[in-house]
Design a protein around this motif. Structure first.
Motif, PDB file in Angstrom:
ATOM      1  N   THR A 282      77.762  23.089  12.573  1.00 59.07           N
ATOM      2  CA  THR A 282      77.750  23.362  11.138  1.00 59.07           C
ATOM      3  C   THR A 282      76.591  24.269  10.767  1.00 59.07           C
ATOM      4  O   THR A 282      76.739  25.189   9.944  1.00 59.07           O
ATOM      5  N   GLY A 283      75.433  24.046  11.367  1.00 56.42           N
ATOM      6  CA  GLY A 283      74.290  24.913  11.111  1.00 56.42           C
ATOM      7  C   GLY A 283      74.552  26.341  11.546  1.00 56.42           C
ATOM      8  O   GLY A 283      74.116  27.290  10.882  1.00 56.42           O
ATOM      9  N   PHE A 284      75.286  26.506  12.653  1.00 58.73           N
ATOM     10  CA  PHE A 284      75.641  27.850  13.105  1.00 58.73           C
ATOM     11  C   PHE A 284      76.495  28.561  12.067  1.00 58.73           C
ATOM     12  O   PHE A 284      76.270  29.740  11.755  1.00 58.73           O
ATOM     13  N   TYR A 285      77.481  27.849  11.527  1.00 53.65           N
ATOM     14  CA  TYR A 285      78.330  28.437  10.488  1.00 53.65           C
ATOM     15  C   TYR A 285      77.509  28.853   9.279  1.00 53.65           C
ATOM     16  O   TYR A 285      77.629  29.962   8.768  1.00 53.65           O
ATOM     17  N   LEU A 286      76.683  27.932   8.808  1.00 56.81           N
ATOM     18  CA  LEU A 286      75.935  28.198   7.588  1.00 56.81           C
ATOM     19  C   LEU A 286      74.939  29.336   7.767  1.00 56.81           C
ATOM     20  O   LEU A 286      74.692  30.116   6.845  1.00 56.81           O
ATOM     21  N   LYS A 287      74.376  29.456   8.965  1.00 58.34           N
ATOM     22  CA  LYS A 287      73.349  30.473   9.194  1.00 58.34           C
ATOM     23  C   LYS A 287      73.935  31.835   9.520  1.00 58.34           C
ATOM     24  O   LYS A 287      73.497  32.858   8.974  1.00 58.34           O
ATOM     25  N   ARG A 288      74.957  31.867  10.391  1.00 52.88           N
ATOM     26  CA  ARG A 288      75.511  33.127  10.863  1.00 52.88           C
ATOM     27  C   ARG A 288      76.600  33.647   9.927  1.00 52.88           C
ATOM     28  O   ARG A 288      76.463  34.707   9.311  1.00 52.88           O
ATOM     29  N   GLY A 290      77.836  32.345   7.111  1.00 49.94           N
ATOM     30  CA  GLY A 290      77.531  32.301   5.692  1.00 49.94           C
ATOM     31  C   GLY A 290      76.612  33.428   5.245  1.00 49.94           C
ATOM     32  O   GLY A 290      76.795  34.003   4.181  1.00 49.94           O
ATOM     33  N   ARG A 291      75.672  33.798   6.080  1.00 46.44           N
ATOM     34  CA  ARG A 291      74.755  34.875   5.728  1.00 46.44           C
ATOM     35  C   ARG A 291      75.466  36.215   5.670  1.00 46.44           C
ATOM     36  O   ARG A 291      75.222  37.040   4.791  1.00 46.44           O
ATOM     37  N   SER A 292      76.377  36.438   6.613  1.00 41.27           N
ATOM     38  CA  SER A 292      77.117  37.706   6.614  1.00 41.27           C
ATOM     39  C   SER A 292      78.048  37.815   5.432  1.00 41.27           C
ATOM     40  O   SER A 292      78.313  38.912   4.918  1.00 41.27           O
TER      41      SER A 292
END
Length: 293
Positions: A282-288, A290-292
């Protein structure tokens, strides 16, 4: 002094208003997770005997347990296959349901039916579909000229493929419902302007639909990935983890450890590890992603 008591500050008022929500959150989220982590440090068995503190011994055993790594690999593989598969199928269904039909309610009702069915019921349906002797799939193959029935659920690779197909069918409707809501938020004027400029339907899809739909795609991916990491019902009802343990997931291993073997301590350790994997993904989704977006 009395005026201060009668008129609390903004911070105090905010704290008082949010306190019930924080208490409820602590009761239904923080306490169970804390209790789970606490139990993971004990040798706690419901079959008898007092709880014994063992520290990180359960985690050491889990990291050396081939059953844990097999279940973790199966869980990650199911996630990698079914999440993109459900996204592609769900996007197609959402775009179909968004077409300007005069009567669109039958299509949208069809999207709700797979999502409304219980997971265990879906597993039983697909177990019947892929049954060696009485299954619909083998019956169709027999009519097409197949000489021998295929033992779908008795072969590790075929059983895994059947489970993934069932999960994609079940979860694509959930993805479609979220994406359909996103599609309806895209202004039609963008497509009209693109048509005036001579853009093809394919270019409109890649340069208008996909970018405008990205927030909905991210939300759908996050929710679907978390539920994929917790996959239990469909493989449990279709194969019970077999043949052998070739289709056993982490949730199934946790269930077997705590319910069948009554080992709450080790089962809690496995649950904590699954929780950590979910948080990392979930952190990967939110960081990668979601940021893009």
């Amino acid at each position: 002094m009395l005026e201060k008591l009668k008129d609390p500050g903004e911070k105090t008022l905010a704290f008082l208003l949010l306190a019930p929500a924080f208490l409820l959150l602590a009761l239904i989220v923080v306490y169970p997770i804390g209790r789970l982590i606490w139990n993971s440090f004990f040798d706690l068995r419901l079959s008898g005997g007092a709880a014994k503190f063992v520290g990180i011994e359960n985690y050491t055993i889990a990291l050396q347990d081939p059953d844990f790594w097999n279940a973790a690999w199966n869980t990650l593989l199911i996630t990698v296959i079914t999440v993109p598969g459900a996204l592609v199928v769900g996007l197609g269904l959402a775009m179909l349901a968004n077409l300007p039909f005069r009567r669109r309610w039958p299509v949208r009702l069809a999207l709700l039916l797979p999502w409304a069915l219980p997971l265990a019921f879906v597993g039983l349906i697909f177990a019947w579909f892929f049954h060696t002797e009485f299954g619909v799939v083998n019956d169709v193959l027999r009519r097409l000229g197949a000489s021998e029935p295929t033992m779908w659920l008795l072969s590790p690779k075929l059983a895994f493929a059947a489970i993934c197909l069932a999960i994609i069918w079940k979860t694509s409707s959930f993805m479609a419902l979220i994406l359909l809501a996103g599609l309806q938020m895209i202004p039609k004027s963008l497509y009209e302007a693109a048509e005036v400029d001579g853009a093809s339907k394919w270019n409109q899809f890649w340069h208008i639909t996909v970018p405008m739909l990205m927030p909905s795609i991210i939300v759908a991916l996050i929710f679907r990935t978390i539920t994929a990491l917790q996959t239990f019902d469909i493989p449990q009802t279709m194969t019970h983890g077999g043949p052998g343990n070739s289709t056993q997931t982490l949730a199934m291993l946790i269930h077997a450890t705590t319910i069948d073997y009554l080992d709450v301590g080790y089962g809690s350790t496995l649950a904590v590890l699954m929780f950590l994997i979910s948080m990392v993904v979930t952190g990967f989704y939110l960081k990668r992603i979601g940021r893009s977006a």
